[in-house]
Design a protein around this motif. Sequence first.
Motif, PDB file in Angstrom:
ATOM      1  N   ASN A  67       0.849  -1.190   0.000  1.00 55.45           N
ATOM      2  CA  ASN A  67       0.000   0.000   0.000  1.00 55.45           C
ATOM      3  C   ASN A  67       0.889   1.246   0.000  1.00 55.45           C
ATOM      4  OD1 ASN A  67      -1.944   1.960   0.262  1.00 55.45           O
ATOM      5  ND2 ASN A  67      -2.570   1.380   2.335  1.00 55.45           N
ATOM      6  N   ALA A  68       1.330   1.631  -1.178  1.00 56.03           N
ATOM      7  CA  ALA A  68       2.257   2.754  -1.295  1.00 56.03           C
ATOM      8  C   ALA A  68       1.631   4.070  -0.856  1.00 56.03           C
ATOM      9  CB  ALA A  68       2.754   2.869  -2.739  1.00 56.03           C
ATOM     10  N   ALA A  69       0.307   4.173  -0.984  1.00 56.43           N
ATOM     11  CA  ALA A  69      -0.374   5.414  -0.634  1.00 56.43           C
ATOM     12  C   ALA A  69      -0.259   5.726   0.857  1.00 56.43           C
ATOM     13  CB  ALA A  69      -1.846   5.332  -1.029  1.00 56.43           C
ATOM     14  N   ALA A  70      -0.060   4.693   1.669  1.00 58.63           N
ATOM     15  CA  ALA A  70       0.034   4.884   3.118  1.00 58.63           C
ATOM     16  C   ALA A  70       1.463   5.190   3.576  1.00 58.63           C
ATOM     17  CB  ALA A  70      -0.477   3.648   3.842  1.00 58.63           C
ATOM     18  N   MET A  71       2.403   5.278   2.629  1.00 55.80           N
ATOM     19  CA  MET A  71       3.807   5.478   2.976  1.00 55.80           C
ATOM     20  C   MET A  71       4.294   6.843   2.520  1.00 55.80           C
ATOM     21  SD  MET A  71       5.148   1.772   1.649  1.00 55.80           S
ATOM     22  CE  MET A  71       6.846   2.107   2.056  1.00 55.80           C
ATOM     23  N   GLY A  73       7.202   9.429   0.987  1.00 58.76           N
ATOM     24  CA  GLY A  73       8.195   9.258  -0.057  1.00 58.76           C
ATOM     25  C   GLY A  73       9.519   8.764   0.501  1.00 58.76           C
ATOM     26  N   GLN A  74       9.874   9.256   1.677  1.00 55.69           N
ATOM     27  CA  GLN A  74      11.109   8.826   2.322  1.00 55.69           C
ATOM     28  C   GLN A  74      11.075   7.337   2.637  1.00 55.69           C
ATOM     29  OE1 GLN A  74      11.684  10.321   6.291  1.00 55.69           O
ATOM     30  NE2 GLN A  74      13.916  10.247   6.159  1.00 55.69           N
ATOM     31  N   GLU A  75       9.939   6.855   3.165  1.00 54.00           N
ATOM     32  CA  GLU A  75       9.854   5.431   3.506  1.00 54.00           C
ATOM     33  C   GLU A  75       9.850   4.558   2.263  1.00 54.00           C
ATOM     34  OE1 GLU A  75       7.224   2.416   6.318  1.00 54.00           O
ATOM     35  OE2 GLU A  75       7.346   4.552   6.763  1.00 54.00           O
ATOM     36  N   LYS A  76       9.268   5.045   1.182  1.00 54.52           N
ATOM     37  CA  LYS A  76       9.311   4.293  -0.075  1.00 54.52           C
ATOM     38  C   LYS A  76      10.753   4.129  -0.548  1.00 54.52           C
ATOM     39  CE  LYS A  76       4.816   6.005  -1.681  1.00 54.52           C
ATOM     40  NZ  LYS A  76       4.141   6.889  -2.670  1.00 54.52           N
ATOM     41  N   ARG A  77      11.548   5.207  -0.470  1.00 48.37           N
ATOM     42  CA  ARG A  77      12.952   5.115  -0.857  1.00 48.37           C
ATOM     43  C   ARG A  77      13.669   4.092   0.016  1.00 48.37           C
ATOM     44  NH1 ARG A  77      14.698   9.328  -4.277  1.00 48.37           N
ATOM     45  NH2 ARG A  77      16.882   8.856  -3.861  1.00 48.37           N
ATOM     46  N   MET A  78      13.408   4.142   1.322  1.00 47.15           N
ATOM     47  CA  MET A  78      14.076   3.224   2.234  1.00 47.15           C
ATOM     48  C   MET A  78      13.674   1.778   1.964  1.00 47.15           C
ATOM     49  SD  MET A  78      14.436   5.178   5.904  1.00 47.15           S
ATOM     50  CE  MET A  78      12.693   5.518   6.145  1.00 47.15           C
ATOM     51  N   LEU A  79      12.420   1.558   1.620  1.00 48.95           N
ATOM     52  CA  LEU A  79      11.971   0.202   1.325  1.00 48.95           C
ATOM     53  C   LEU A  79      12.680  -0.338   0.082  1.00 48.95           C
ATOM     54  CD1 LEU A  79      10.093  -2.121   2.047  1.00 48.95           C
ATOM     55  CD2 LEU A  79       8.322  -1.034   0.657  1.00 48.95           C
ATOM     56  N   CYS A  80      12.831   0.496  -0.932  1.00 46.00           N
ATOM     57  CA  CYS A  80      13.547   0.071  -2.144  1.00 46.00           C
ATOM     58  C   CYS A  80      15.012  -0.222  -1.840  1.00 46.00           C
ATOM     59  CB  CYS A  80      13.432   1.150  -3.220  1.00 46.00           C
ATOM     60  SG  CYS A  80      11.804   1.316  -3.961  1.00 46.00           S
ATOM     61  N   LEU A  81      15.641   0.645  -1.045  1.00 44.75           N
ATOM     62  CA  LEU A  81      17.044   0.438  -0.692  1.00 44.75           C
ATOM     63  C   LEU A  81      17.216  -0.852   0.106  1.00 44.75           C
ATOM     64  CD1 LEU A  81      17.892   4.102   0.378  1.00 44.75           C
ATOM     65  CD2 LEU A  81      18.817   2.928  -1.619  1.00 44.75           C
ATOM     66  N   ALA A  82      16.378  -1.032   1.121  1.00 47.93           N
ATOM     67  CA  ALA A  82      16.494  -2.227   1.963  1.00 47.93           C
ATOM     68  C   ALA A  82      16.258  -3.498   1.167  1.00 47.93           C
ATOM     69  CB  ALA A  82      15.509  -2.138   3.126  1.00 47.93           C
ATOM     70  N   SER A  83      15.315  -3.452   0.226  1.00 45.38           N
ATOM     71  CA  SER A  83      15.020  -4.653  -0.561  1.00 45.38           C
ATOM     72  C   SER A  83      16.226  -5.053  -1.408  1.00 45.38           C
ATOM     73  CB  SER A  83      13.792  -4.430  -1.441  1.00 45.38           C
ATOM     74  OG  SER A  83      14.039  -3.492  -2.464  1.00 45.38           O
ATOM     75  N   LYS A 115       9.724   7.999  11.811  1.00 49.11           N
ATOM     76  CA  LYS A 115       9.589   6.664  12.378  1.00 49.11           C
ATOM     77  C   LYS A 115       9.043   5.753  11.296  1.00 49.11           C
ATOM     78  CE  LYS A 115       7.848   4.226  16.451  1.00 49.11           C
ATOM     79  NZ  LYS A 115       7.050   4.335  17.696  1.00 49.11           N
ATOM     80  N   VAL A 116       9.809   4.724  10.957  1.00 53.36           N
ATOM     81  CA  VAL A 116       9.318   3.836   9.911  1.00 53.36           C
ATOM     82  C   VAL A 116       8.061   3.128  10.403  1.00 53.36           C
ATOM     83  CG1 VAL A 116      11.612   3.479   8.920  1.00 53.36           C
ATOM     84  CG2 VAL A 116      10.742   1.859  10.610  1.00 53.36           C
ATOM     85  N   SER A 117       7.212   2.819   9.484  1.00 45.86           N
ATOM     86  CA  SER A 117       5.947   2.178   9.800  1.00 45.86           C
ATOM     87  C   SER A 117       6.161   0.836  10.480  1.00 45.86           C
ATOM     88  CB  SER A 117       5.150   1.982   8.509  1.00 45.86           C
ATOM     89  OG  SER A 117       4.121   1.043   8.679  1.00 45.86           O
ATOM     90  N   GLU A 118       5.233   0.488  11.369  1.00 48.26           N
ATOM     91  CA  GLU A 118       5.288  -0.834  11.997  1.00 48.26           C
ATOM     92  C   GLU A 118       5.107  -1.942  10.966  1.00 48.26           C
ATOM     93  OE1 GLU A 118       0.549  -0.786  13.278  1.00 48.26           O
ATOM     94  OE2 GLU A 118       2.124  -0.862  14.804  1.00 48.26           O
ATOM     95  N   HIS A 119       4.663  -1.560   9.764  1.00 48.62           N
ATOM     96  CA  HIS A 119       4.473  -2.536   8.699  1.00 48.62           C
ATOM     97  C   HIS A 119       5.691  -2.624   7.770  1.00 48.62           C
ATOM     98  CE1 HIS A 119       0.319  -2.877   9.903  1.00 48.62           C
ATOM     99  NE2 HIS A 119       0.121  -1.584   9.726  1.00 48.62           N
ATOM    100  N   PHE A 120       6.781  -1.948   8.121  1.00 46.23           N
ATOM    101  CA  PHE A 120       7.932  -1.898   7.218  1.00 46.23           C
ATOM    102  C   PHE A 120       8.489  -3.293   6.943  1.00 46.23           C
ATOM    103  CE2 PHE A 120      12.274  -1.312   5.841  1.00 46.23           C
ATOM    104  CZ  PHE A 120      12.220  -0.174   5.039  1.00 46.23           C
TER     105      PHE A 120
END
Length: 352
Positions: A67-71, A73-83, A115-120
Amino acid sequence: MSKQDKLYIAATGMITPVGMNTDMTLASVKAGINVYQNSSFINKDQYRMKLAQVPDEAFVELNENINAAAMSGQEKRMLCLASSAVSQVYELFSPSKPIPLFLAAPESIPGKDIKVSEHFIENLQRQTGVAFDQANSVIVNEGRAAGLKALDLIFNYMENSESKYALLVGVDSYVDASLLSALDEENRVLTEVSTNGFAPGEAATAILLIHQRVLEKSPDAIAAVARPGVAEEKGHRYSQEPMLGDGLADAVRGAIDGSNNIKIDSIYSSFNGESFHSKEYGVAMMRNSASLVEGYKHEHPADCFGDLGAAFAPTLMAIAARTIEADNSDYASLVFCASEKSLRGAICLNKI
């Protein structure tokens, strides 16, 4: 279970502004390649902020099940980097069952709640296709030193379970307009005219840590990791207390004690170009000088890839481990990191 004294680095994955994996990043750091560039972000004095960014082409599309809409832009970048970092590790490792993930994440500062989402971790699982032991996974939202606190939690986890594996991941990104604005209010972001700023960066590093029980089955393990030292600095940047340097000195002492007082010939730190942390570094080295060999090296790779925030500790650990493996040194390397607030951490690594 008896007290766990050492764990072992079996694999690493990494994406930084100077490299898409550990090998590229290590080569760039050793060559002294600097990727600071004027960005599209303008400071309050109308100067371009200097950032160290991962190239846009390195970012993959988010999985449609997220659910990208709930994230943010910073957290989206971090999710891509972490993946990217996690996927590199799992190209080398196929566990028989899910293992826990200990995530080092950004800390909040005045003017910017981060704070990154608890769903990260759940989203990271969807993004990578890797199944984690989510019941035992932990998020540590404490910035630069968060990876070392997370590592301490991994030691505790290994001591109190039969698990032989854990994944340490650090991820952060300063590429966020509101965060940069908050830092600019404090005159902290590097520009062409500033003299005491830093270059905000972004990165993710994943490290597979294994127990002694499976070391013989892991011929590609590259370094031993002693229990970290973790402490608090009362006089941190956002405190009213004076900076005395006790926190970092205590963390370094704890790391040295955890390594059975092995001598240190190289130091890797989270120094980012700001003068604020100079005093605590001096105090820490003075109080622990008996453990330092003469002419020890102090490496601060932020000169190449900028400030990596919560990705700092795992990234420095991976760089130090690969260097130890190549040099076959009988001495240890010390990694230390200082967060914006009170957390300080340090760790010793040496050859297997």
